[in-house]
Design a protein around this motif. Structure first.
Motif, short mmCIF file in Angstrom:
data_model
loop_
_atom_site.label_atom_id
_atom_site.label_comp_id
_atom_site.label_asym_id
_atom_site.label_seq_id
_atom_site.Cartn_x
_atom_site.Cartn_y
_atom_site.Cartn_z
N SER A 54 0.81 -1.16 0.12
CA SER A 54 0.06 -0.20 0.03
C SER A 54 0.52 1.00 0.47
O SER A 54 0.36 2.39 -0.55
CB SER A 54 -0.71 -0.04 1.20
OG SER A 54 -1.35 -0.98 1.57
N TYR A 57 2.41 1.21 -3.67
CA TYR A 57 0.99 2.03 -4.44
C TYR A 57 0.96 3.49 -4.45
O TYR A 57 0.57 4.39 -4.75
CB TYR A 57 -0.06 1.15 -4.32
CG TYR A 57 -0.94 1.25 -5.41
CD1 TYR A 57 -0.70 0.82 -6.65
CD2 TYR A 57 -1.74 1.96 -5.62
CE1 TYR A 57 -1.40 1.08 -7.88
CE2 TYR A 57 -3.37 2.00 -6.32
CZ TYR A 57 -2.84 1.20 -7.41
OH TYR A 57 -3.71 1.95 -8.92
N THR A 85 -7.91 0.20 -6.67
CA THR A 85 -8.60 -0.31 -5.36
C THR A 85 -9.06 -2.10 -5.92
O THR A 85 -8.61 -3.03 -5.24
CB THR A 85 -9.29 -0.43 -4.61
OG1 THR A 85 -9.05 1.11 -3.79
CG2 THR A 85 -9.46 -0.60 -3.09
N ALA A 86 -9.99 -2.04 -7.00
CA ALA A 86 -10.08 -3.42 -7.39
C ALA A 86 -9.51 -3.62 -8.09
O ALA A 86 -10.08 -5.43 -8.29
CB ALA A 86 -11.52 -2.73 -8.24
N TYR A 88 -6.62 -4.92 -7.09
CA TYR A 88 -5.90 -5.81 -6.13
C TYR A 88 -6.99 -6.85 -6.00
O TYR A 88 -6.42 -8.28 -5.90
CB TYR A 88 -5.58 -4.95 -5.02
CG TYR A 88 -4.73 -4.39 -5.09
CD1 TYR A 88 -2.88 -4.71 -4.63
CD2 TYR A 88 -4.54 -2.90 -5.00
CE1 TYR A 88 -2.24 -4.46 -5.01
CE2 TYR A 88 -3.04 -2.41 -5.88
CZ TYR A 88 -2.36 -2.93 -5.09
OH TYR A 88 -0.41 -1.54 -5.36
N VAL A 89 -8.66 -6.63 -6.29
CA VAL A 89 -9.24 -7.81 -6.03
C VAL A 89 -8.98 -8.87 -6.60
O VAL A 89 -9.14 -10.02 -7.21
CB VAL A 89 -11.03 -7.14 -6.14
CG1 VAL A 89 -12.14 -8.68 -6.04
CG2 VAL A 89 -10.84 -6.37 -4.75
N THR A 321 -3.74 -1.87 -12.65
CA THR A 321 -2.80 -2.66 -11.45
C THR A 321 -2.13 -4.23 -11.32
O THR A 321 -1.38 -4.59 -10.50
CB THR A 321 -3.77 -2.60 -10.71
OG1 THR A 321 -4.02 -0.43 -10.47
CG2 THR A 321 -3.60 -2.49 -9.26
N PRO A 348 -6.65 -3.64 -0.90
CA PRO A 348 -7.80 -2.74 -1.52
C PRO A 348 -8.46 -2.43 0.48
O PRO A 348 -8.65 -1.26 -0.14
CB PRO A 348 -9.03 -4.13 -1.44
CG PRO A 348 -8.58 -5.35 -1.98
CD PRO A 348 -6.74 -5.47 -1.43
N CYS A 349 -8.52 -2.63 1.61
CA CYS A 349 -9.07 -2.16 2.68
C CYS A 349 -8.13 -0.79 2.77
O CYS A 349 -8.86 -0.52 3.50
CB CYS A 349 -8.89 -3.29 3.81
SG CYS A 349 -9.87 -5.16 3.73
N LEU A 351 -6.03 0.47 0.93
CA LEU A 351 -6.61 2.12 0.24
C LEU A 351 -7.76 2.09 0.15
O LEU A 351 -7.56 3.11 -0.16
CB LEU A 351 -6.04 1.19 -1.62
CG LEU A 351 -4.17 0.45 -1.75
CD1 LEU A 351 -4.59 0.37 -3.36
CD2 LEU A 351 -3.84 1.48 -1.63
N ALA A 352 -8.87 1.59 -0.18
CA ALA A 352 -9.86 2.19 0.40
C ALA A 352 -10.09 3.27 1.64
O ALA A 352 -10.51 4.58 1.69
CB ALA A 352 -11.16 0.58 0.34
N SER A 355 -8.29 6.18 0.24
CA SER A 355 -9.00 6.95 -1.10
C SER A 355 -10.05 8.10 -0.67
O SER A 355 -10.19 8.93 -1.41
CB SER A 355 -9.11 6.02 -1.66
OG SER A 355 -8.10 5.00 -3.03
#
Length: 576
Positions: A54, A57, A85-86, A88-89, A321, A348-349, A351-352, A355
């Motif tokens: 994180s 990024y 973020t998506a 990374y999913v 990404t 993602p947690c 980064l969210a 953001s």
């Protein structure tokens, strides 16, 4: 910028540099082997690695550029952090665990291991370098802009500071050294952006200013003096009479009244313009003039081919990404494939959480720093707002805090990119080998963007980073997805696709940097090429592989077994 704010910013800068040096020294003590330098001997825990990923990024684009994009373009820009973020999913679902199980050090190593081709390895190395160099440019430029804005120092001093910190940290300890730097600096960045944002939001709530979402186009609430640092072309929304000292529309003025009719005007470098209270804010020619309703509505400004541009940008960030080499290399540092998967789930947690805050800065910038829309320096939004809203010591302290976060962003991302590129270059050479080749790669990696920076002029951080993401989306992402999930990929197919995607997107990026295209579909595709190029790359890789199906590597079945079976299900000799 007041003297107190400058002093606070310099103290914060020294604190960040000192922390980086201490953390780098801590990692250096245990860095001995090539494995230590490239992948920290594969011993990083998932949570610590997620913090480092994180931190790596969240670059200049995420820290400075996101707020500037929201200020200038509004709701259309909210897709970018969502797509990042998506990404990374998708990385979690399709790439992380198999890539870690391959046992490769770099993406180039993976390509040669999977396809058995030195030629493909060389092409991948070229793509990695293009992506890394595009990504390094905004880190250096952001450091230069930040230092110039806060202290008036020339831009090259910011570049020099980043190099002076990154070079010894990476050369002395490689990945083991920078892991601690990046993990700690993520939390520095989060605190540095969150604490001022909460304070600014509370002040706005008490200030009684109008809601920037429902208000008209931005206006100067009080008489405002604007210093134009570079030659600028602006769009004036409504007739206004200003006082100017400098050149306006080619004519020299010495503090007298200058009427500006609605439309296009030019303002010379160093010109000082004073606008009366209530005047509509002129916008840099490349920025749209929007009222609050248009600013908050996706596609509200009726941009030419707006749906295509948005979908293409969303796809570019999403797929890009998945293929960023400096992010992928971090997953090699995990102990096993399942640990890499847990790392990707945490990211993602984090980064969210981050953001949310740049969006607040961009929104408040429409009220408290609208002149940035005129000068085009929208990346400065986050740096200027604390002092603008809190003129006294409190604003100075908050300015120091955001400055610390900004340089943490430049340094942590630069460290990761340099390690990824140096590792890729060192693994692709025969001599010298090991740590010596890695250190030589560090010098090459830093030299190229420093040579290019003086020639490209001022560019938005987000613009430069998205160029890197588009190259990644159209080259390394298709290679990884097909290489991991399709047995039939051949070296010829991979090479053809990489050359097609990497070549077209790199050419589009260079064209945008040095010339550009003004209108129509060519401009839309040049600015956002992924929606056209990425499907073409997948099609080329599949088609050429089918035409050369007899050249599928003999060990393809064994390779896919190693990629997809858990480590404890493999024979000891097959485990990474």
């Amino acid at each position: 910028m007041t003297a107190l704010a400058v002093a606070a910013a310099l103290i914060a800068l020294v604190a960040v540099l000192g922390t980086t040096a201490v953390l780098g020294l801590y990692g250096r003590r245990s860095a001995r082997t090539t494995s230590d330098f490239l992948v920290a001997s594969r011993g990083v825990t998932p949570w610590w690695n997620a913090s480092a990923v994180s931190g790596e990024y969240l670059s200049a684009a995420a820290y400075l550029g996101a707020a500037g994009l929201v200020l200038a373009y509004g709701a259309d820009m909210l897709w970018l952090p969502i797509a990042g973020t998506a990404g990374y999913v998708l990385l979690l679902a399709f790439v992380t665990a198999p890539l870690r199980r391959s046992g490769a050090y770099t993406v180039s190593d993976f390509a040669e291991w999977r396809l058995g081709s030195r030629t493909v390895r060389g092409i991948v190395t070229g793509c990695v370098c293009l992506i890394g160099w595009f990504y390094l440019l905004p880190q250096f430029q952001g450091a230069g802009v930040t230092l110039h804005l806060l202290t008036g120092a020339p831009a090259w001093t910011g570049w020099a500071i980043v190099v002076a910190v990154v070079l010894p940290a990476v050369v002395s300890g490689g990945m083991r050294s920078i892991t601690a730097v990046q993990a700690v600096q993520f939390w520095v960045k989060l605190v540095a952006v969150a604490v001022p944002a909460v304070a600014l939001l509370a002040l706005w709530n008490l200030d009684g200013r109008p809601d920037p979402v429902t208000d008209a186009a931005p206006r100067f609430e009080r008489a405002t003096r604007v210093q134009v640092h570079t030659d600028a072309t602006v769009t004036v929304p409504a007739a206004v009479t200003v006082t100017a000292r400098g050149r306006v529309d080619g004519a020299a003025h010495d503090g007298g009244a200058v009427p500006l009719a609605p439309g296009r005007h030019t303002i010379g470098r160093g010109t000082e313009v004073v606008f009366p209270a209530g005047a509509a804010v002129p916008h840099a020619e490349r920025l749209p003039v929007q009222d609050g309703a248009t600013w908050v509505t996706p596609f509200g400004r009726g941009e030419e081919h707006g749906l295509f541009r948005t979908l293409s940008a969303l796809l570019g960030v999403l797929l890009g990404t998945m293929g960023l080499p400096h992010i992928l290399m971090r997953f090699y540092t995990n102990t096993c494939g399942s640990a890499a998967r847990r790392t990707a789930a945490f990211v993602p947690c984090l980064l969210a959480l981050f953001s949310v805050f740049p969006i607040l800065y961009g929104t408040l910038g429409r009220l408290y720093a609208p002149e940035l829309l005129m000068t085009g320096d929208t990346d400065a939004t986050l740096l200027l707002l604390p002092q603008r809203m809190f003129p006294g010591p409190a604003g100075a302290l908050l300015t120091g805090l955001v400055t610390a976060g900004a340089f943490a962003a430049f340094i942590s991302t630069s460290c990761g990119i340099v390690v990824a590129l140096a590792g890729t270059l060192s693994q692709s050479t025969r001599r010298p080998s090991g740590v010596t080749a890695f250190r030589a790669g560090v010098l090459v990696t830093l030299a190229v963007p420093l040579a290019v920076l003086p020639t490209i002029g001022t560019q938005g951080a987000a613009t430069l980073v998205t160029m890197a993401l588009y190259v990644s989306a159209c080259s390394l992402c298709p290679l990884l997805v097909l290489g991991i999930w399709w047995r039939g990929l051949t070296a010829a197919g991979a090479g053809a696709g990489l050359l097609t995607g990497g070549g077209l997107t790199a050419a589009a990026g260079v064209t945008r940097l040095f010339s550009g295209c003004s209108t129509g579909w060519p401009a839309a595709v040049l600015a956002q090429p992924t929606l056209v190029v990425a499907p073409a790359v997948f099609a080329v890789m599949v088609a050429v592989s089918l035409l050369t199906r007899r050249r599928v590597p003999r060990r393809a079945d064994r390779a896919l077994m190693k990629l997809h079976l858990p480590e404890d299900a493999l024979a000891p000799g097959e485990r990474p």
